[in-house]
Design a protein around this motif. Structure first.
Motif, PDB file in Angstrom:
ATOM      1  N   LEU A 289       0.821  -1.211   0.000  1.00 42.08           N
ATOM      2  CA  LEU A 289       0.000   0.000   0.000  1.00 42.08           C
ATOM      3  C   LEU A 289       0.856   1.263   0.000  1.00 42.08           C
ATOM      4  CD1 LEU A 289      -2.758  -1.061   2.573  1.00 42.08           C
ATOM      5  CD2 LEU A 289      -2.986  -0.897   0.087  1.00 42.08           C
ATOM      6  N   THR A 290       2.042   1.176   0.587  1.00 38.40           N
ATOM      7  CA  THR A 290       2.948   2.326   0.621  1.00 38.40           C
ATOM      8  C   THR A 290       3.267   2.821  -0.780  1.00 38.40           C
ATOM      9  OG1 THR A 290       3.952   1.541   2.687  1.00 38.40           O
ATOM     10  CG2 THR A 290       5.212   3.144   1.407  1.00 38.40           C
TER      11      THR A 290
ATOM     12  N   THR B 217       1.344   2.249  -3.442  1.00 35.97           N
ATOM     13  CA  THR B 217       0.155   2.346  -4.285  1.00 35.97           C
ATOM     14  C   THR B 217      -0.857   3.391  -3.840  1.00 35.97           C
ATOM     15  OG1 THR B 217      -0.872   0.521  -3.043  1.00 35.97           O
ATOM     16  CG2 THR B 217       0.329  -0.050  -5.063  1.00 35.97           C
ATOM     17  N   SER B 218      -1.116   3.504  -2.528  1.00 35.15           N
ATOM     18  CA  SER B 218      -2.211   4.387  -2.126  1.00 35.15           C
ATOM     19  C   SER B 218      -2.006   5.161  -0.828  1.00 35.15           C
ATOM     20  CB  SER B 218      -3.510   3.572  -2.008  1.00 35.15           C
ATOM     21  OG  SER B 218      -3.376   2.528  -1.057  1.00 35.15           O
ATOM     22  N   VAL B 219      -1.019   4.818  -0.019  1.00 33.30           N
ATOM     23  CA  VAL B 219      -0.802   5.541   1.236  1.00 33.30           C
ATOM     24  C   VAL B 219      -0.379   6.976   0.933  1.00 33.30           C
ATOM     25  CG1 VAL B 219       0.596   5.673   3.344  1.00 33.30           C
ATOM     26  CG2 VAL B 219      -0.219   3.456   2.532  1.00 33.30           C
ATOM     27  N   LYS B 220      -0.972   7.938   1.661  1.00 31.81           N
ATOM     28  CA  LYS B 220      -0.677   9.347   1.422  1.00 31.81           C
ATOM     29  C   LYS B 220       0.673   9.734   2.024  1.00 31.81           C
ATOM     30  CE  LYS B 220      -5.555  10.684   1.265  1.00 31.81           C
ATOM     31  NZ  LYS B 220      -6.633  11.525   1.851  1.00 31.81           N
TER      32      LYS B 220
ATOM     33  N   GLU C 244      -7.043   9.716   5.612  1.00 35.16           N
ATOM     34  CA  GLU C 244      -6.453   8.440   5.200  1.00 35.16           C
ATOM     35  C   GLU C 244      -7.459   7.334   5.489  1.00 35.16           C
ATOM     36  OE1 GLU C 244      -4.550   6.693   3.208  1.00 35.16           O
ATOM     37  OE2 GLU C 244      -2.696   7.597   3.989  1.00 35.16           O
ATOM     38  N   THR C 245      -7.472   6.294   4.663  1.00 36.45           N
ATOM     39  CA  THR C 245      -8.391   5.182   4.913  1.00 36.45           C
ATOM     40  C   THR C 245      -7.891   4.342   6.086  1.00 36.45           C
ATOM     41  OG1 THR C 245      -7.255   3.625   3.440  1.00 36.45           O
ATOM     42  CG2 THR C 245      -8.929   5.079   2.451  1.00 36.45           C
TER      43      THR C 245
ATOM     44  N   ASN D 258      -5.315   1.688   4.895  1.00 38.59           N
ATOM     45  CA  ASN D 258      -3.978   2.246   4.686  1.00 38.59           C
ATOM     46  C   ASN D 258      -3.302   2.576   6.013  1.00 38.59           C
ATOM     47  OD1 ASN D 258      -4.238   2.063   1.959  1.00 38.59           O
ATOM     48  ND2 ASN D 258      -4.374   4.263   1.560  1.00 38.59           N
TER      49      ASN D 258
END
Length: 335
Positions: A52-53, A55-58, A201-202, A205
């Protein structure tokens, strides 16, 4: 009643007390399946967090993770290790509270347990009474010791470890008493809620990335027990297993100078080089010393270090490279 060691050196006190003979008889390994399941789950979350780091983590979540990882490592190196295990310097109450919070973020046992195990490690280094005995192999010393029951020699000799100073420390006893809410909230709850609340943030994540941060912290500190006991040089004492490993210093903010540390365990720098980019923990202690929060810093004198190199080193020491660590008062100890 255990006699009170001198203020100058806990290690000097240990040398004055006859060390019991440690049995080297191997024992049957008893796996603690609960620990295996818990750490397996942690690693699954961490691997997914790594994915996730990328791909999608802010970015703010990543920055927060780096800050929390740094604080957790400093809590262990500055607090549980150099301050409370070895009493290599003294700290004011605000600094002790700060370091206790940092060790709670790390969630690598309470500092009470960490100090007990680490003093066992030094007093009975690389024997069956050592919690992470490097003679039992790389995996055991790195991580396996967390997954099995302790050797009976650890239980038998645990009472020989001086802990009166820890019992009389209100900060450490507070953490021990409230370990579950303190460590549970500071390691697993607050780091997840902050990115969810402040930058949307989700949960997926935030949770998985935080577990990645936590597991990287665990492996960073564990690398001292494994890599820094097996792979490197022994310029200060070739008769012991601990080695100098610069890679370990990078991932632990300065704990890879392990042959030096086991040769001079009372030195607050935990390495000869002191305050420089490979020893951020020492630089941090130096900072707190300058503002008056850390004091009575103990260090081995240059003459003592040089004599030890000549007497017991493996010949790999190339160059004297001692760095002045500040203008505050240090206690030079020659043993």
């Amino acid at each position: 009643m255990t006699p009170n060691p001198s203020e100058s050196s806990l290690e000097e006190f240990h040398l004055q007390v006859k060390r019991p003979v440690v049995s080297e008889k191997p024992e049957k390994i008893v796996i603690v399946y609960q620990n295996v399941l818990i750490y397996t789950a942690y690693h699954i979350f961490a691997i997914y967090g790594l994915y996730l780091t990328f791909t999608s983590v802010k970015w703010p979540t990543i920055v927060l993770g780096v800050i929390l990882w740094t604080l957790s490592i400093l809590g262990t190196t500055m607090g549980s290790h150099r301050l409370w295990s070895h009493r290599a310097y003294k700290a004011t109450l605000p600094l002790q509270i700060f370091l206790m919070i940092c060790t709670s973020i790390a969630c690598q046992l309470t500092s009470y347990n960490w100090v007990r195990d680490h003093r066992m490690h030094h007093k009975y280094s690389d024997t069956n009474a050592d919690p992470h005995n490097a003679k039992r192999g790389f995996f055991f010393s790195h991580f396996g010791w967390l997954l099995i029951k302790k050797h009976s020699e650890m239980k038998r000799l645990g009472e020989t470890i001086y802990m009166d100073d820890v019992h009389s420390n209100p900060v450490l006893m507070f953490q021990k008493k409230y370990a579950i809410p303190l460590m549970g909230s500071l390691c697993f709850v607050v780091p997840v809620l902050i990115p969810m609340y402040f930058w949307n943030e989700t949960f997926v994540n935030a949770w998985n990335f935080n577990i990645l941060r936590f597991i990287l912290g665990v492996h960073s500190i564990c690398s001292i027990n494994s890599f820094a006991h097996l792979f490197g040089s022994r310029p200060y004492d070739e008769s012991i297993m601990p080695v100098e490993n610069m890679g370990v210093s990078l991932v632990t903010l300065g704990e890879g100078f392990h042959n030096y540390h086991h040769s001079f365990p009372w030195d607050y720098k935990a390495g000869e080089l002191g305050n420089h980019w490979l020893n951020f923990s020492t630089a941090s202690i130096d900072f707190f010393a300058k503002i008056g929060w850390a004091y009575d810093l103990k260090t081995a004198s240059g003459a003592v270090v040089e004599a030890r190199i000549k007497r017991t080193g493996d010949g790999s020491y190339k160059q004297k490279n001692r760095i002045d660590c500040g203008n505050f008062k240090e206690k030079n100890i020659g043993l």
